[in-house]
Scaffold this motif. Structure first.
Motif, PDB file in Angstrom:
ATOM      1  N   UNK A  60       0.840  -1.207   0.000  1.00 52.13           N
ATOM      2  CA  UNK A  60       0.000   0.000   0.000  1.00 52.13           C
ATOM      3  C   UNK A  60       0.874   1.256   0.000  1.00 52.13           C
ATOM      4  N   UNK A  61       1.956   1.212   0.757  1.00 51.10           N
ATOM      5  CA  UNK A  61       2.882   2.354   0.823  1.00 51.10           C
ATOM      6  C   UNK A  61       3.533   2.573  -0.533  1.00 51.10           C
ATOM      7  N   UNK A  64       1.069   4.141  -3.033  1.00 48.91           N
ATOM      8  CA  UNK A  64       0.870   5.577  -2.791  1.00 48.91           C
ATOM      9  C   UNK A  64       2.091   6.360  -3.266  1.00 48.91           C
ATOM     10  N   UNK A  65       3.275   5.856  -2.948  1.00 50.51           N
ATOM     11  CA  UNK A  65       4.522   6.537  -3.320  1.00 50.51           C
ATOM     12  C   UNK A  65       4.662   6.637  -4.836  1.00 50.51           C
ATOM     13  N   UNK A  67       2.244   6.557  -7.134  1.00 53.62           N
ATOM     14  CA  UNK A  67       1.259   7.484  -7.692  1.00 53.62           C
ATOM     15  C   UNK A  67       1.744   8.922  -7.572  1.00 53.62           C
ATOM     16  N   UNK A  68       2.234   9.272  -6.377  1.00 55.01           N
ATOM     17  CA  UNK A  68       2.651  10.643  -6.119  1.00 55.01           C
ATOM     18  C   UNK A  68       3.903  10.985  -6.928  1.00 55.01           C
ATOM     19  N   UNK A  72       4.286  13.927  -9.798  1.00 55.06           N
ATOM     20  CA  UNK A  72       5.289  14.999  -9.671  1.00 55.06           C
ATOM     21  C   UNK A  72       6.217  15.008 -10.887  1.00 55.06           C
TER      22      UNK A  72
ATOM     23  N   UNK B  42      -2.221   4.676   4.401  1.00 48.12           N
ATOM     24  CA  UNK B  42      -1.718   4.849   3.025  1.00 48.12           C
ATOM     25  C   UNK B  42      -2.869   4.994   2.037  1.00 48.12           C
ATOM     26  N   UNK B  45      -3.755   8.534   2.267  1.00 50.43           N
ATOM     27  CA  UNK B  45      -2.786   9.361   1.535  1.00 50.43           C
ATOM     28  C   UNK B  45      -3.072   9.296   0.036  1.00 50.43           C
ATOM     29  N   UNK B  46      -3.378   8.101  -0.453  1.00 47.61           N
ATOM     30  CA  UNK B  46      -3.686   7.965  -1.889  1.00 47.61           C
ATOM     31  C   UNK B  46      -4.953   8.713  -2.261  1.00 47.61           C
ATOM     32  N   UNK B  49      -4.062  12.285  -2.470  1.00 44.50           N
ATOM     33  CA  UNK B  49      -3.288  12.542  -3.695  1.00 44.50           C
ATOM     34  C   UNK B  49      -4.210  12.586  -4.922  1.00 44.50           C
ATOM     35  N   UNK B  50      -5.145  11.657  -4.971  1.00 43.89           N
ATOM     36  CA  UNK B  50      -6.088  11.613  -6.106  1.00 43.89           C
ATOM     37  C   UNK B  50      -6.929  12.881  -6.144  1.00 43.89           C
ATOM     38  N   UNK B  73       2.863  14.833   0.866  1.00 42.03           N
ATOM     39  CA  UNK B  73       2.319  13.471   0.822  1.00 42.03           C
ATOM     40  C   UNK B  73       3.433  12.469   0.501  1.00 42.03           C
ATOM     41  N   UNK B  74       4.367  12.893  -0.331  1.00 41.26           N
ATOM     42  CA  UNK B  74       5.491  12.014  -0.668  1.00 41.26           C
ATOM     43  C   UNK B  74       6.337  11.735   0.573  1.00 41.26           C
ATOM     44  N   UNK B  77       4.755   9.093   2.623  1.00 40.06           N
ATOM     45  CA  UNK B  77       5.011   7.728   2.144  1.00 40.06           C
ATOM     46  C   UNK B  77       6.431   7.288   2.505  1.00 40.06           C
TER      47      UNK B  77
END
Lengths: 80, 158
Positions: A60-61, A64-65, A67-68, A72, B42, B45-46, B49-50, B73-74, B77
């Motif tokens: 999951x981490x 998320x990482x 996607x971000x 960027x 998480x 967080x996603x 971000x979305x 947000x990064x 993570x």
């Protein structure tokens, strides 16, 4: 007008309540945990189960990482 | 209420506090609970971000503000990866010192996550957008990290 003894009594009571409020949450946690352990007292978490849960957390981490980081990378700053 | 009652009550509560601090939790159970909560964090967080991506796309959120949010947000993570790393080390710990050191590091990383979840909202200037993007999500994440701290507090080797 309250007496000196009354004031002392109320001050002590307030002092006790002031201690009770922050530990109340901890007590609730303890009771909830006690109920849970009573309900599942024969259940033990194995290392394999813990590792499986940890792997899901890692996934999951990572998701998320990624996607971000990808966003960027494709969205540079604009001039102000 | 008599003069002694508040004192007795305080003593009783203190005993309960001591008892609760003695109630240890096994390391695998700790890791499983914190990991389960970590997945929710998480996912939060996603979701944030979305929402940022969509708001920026619709021009509701300026690009540069969106970038600032995404950078925070990064960092969350990154802290999440630290939590994973030290939870792993907790399971491999050979000594109480090693275990306690890993627990300390997990808690430190959780504090970074906790702070970050609200800091991520700071660059957003529009209040409605700030609420939409994740005030509730950040609060949920923050609650979960506080719960994790409570769980980890009972994992220390005595």
């Amino acid at each position: 007008m309250p007496s000196r003894e009354d004031i002392e009594r109320y001050t002590q009571a307030l002092g006790a309540i002031n201690l009770l409020i922050p530990v109340g949450a901890q007590l609730a946690f303890l009771i909830a945990d006690g109920i849970k352990s009573f309900q599942g007292r024969n259940e033990e978490v194995t290392k394999a189960e813990a590792q499986a849960a940890l792997d899901k957390f890692a996934q999951a981490t990572g998701a998320a990482k990624t996607q971000i980081r990808d966003w960027l990378a494709t969205h540079p700053p604009e001039p102000e | 209420m008599t003069m002694n009652t508040p004192v007795r009550l305080t003593a009783a509560v203190l005993c309960l506090v001591l008892l609760s601090s003695c109630a240890r939790i096994s390391i695998p159970a700790t890791v499983k609970q914190v990991s389960g909560n970590g997945v929710h964090i998480m996912q939060t967080v996603q979701a944030m971000a979305t929402a940022v991506e969509q708001a920026e796309e619709k021009k509701i959120l300026p690009r540069n503000q969106a970038i600032k949010v995404m950078v925070v947000l990064s960092k969350i993570t990154d802290a999440g990866q630290e939590v994973v790393k030290y939870l792993n080390l907790m399971m491999l710990a050979d000594s109480p010192t090693e275990l306690n050191s890993s627990v300390d590091k997990v808690i430190a990383a959780l504090d970074i996550i906790n702070t970050g979840l609200f800091q991520a909202l700071v660059p957003i200037q529009d209040e409605t957008l700030k609420t939409d993007i994740g005030l509730l999500a950040a609060e949920m994440g923050r609650t979960i990290t506080i719960i994790n701290r409570e769980i980890l507090g009972r994992a220390y080797a005595k």
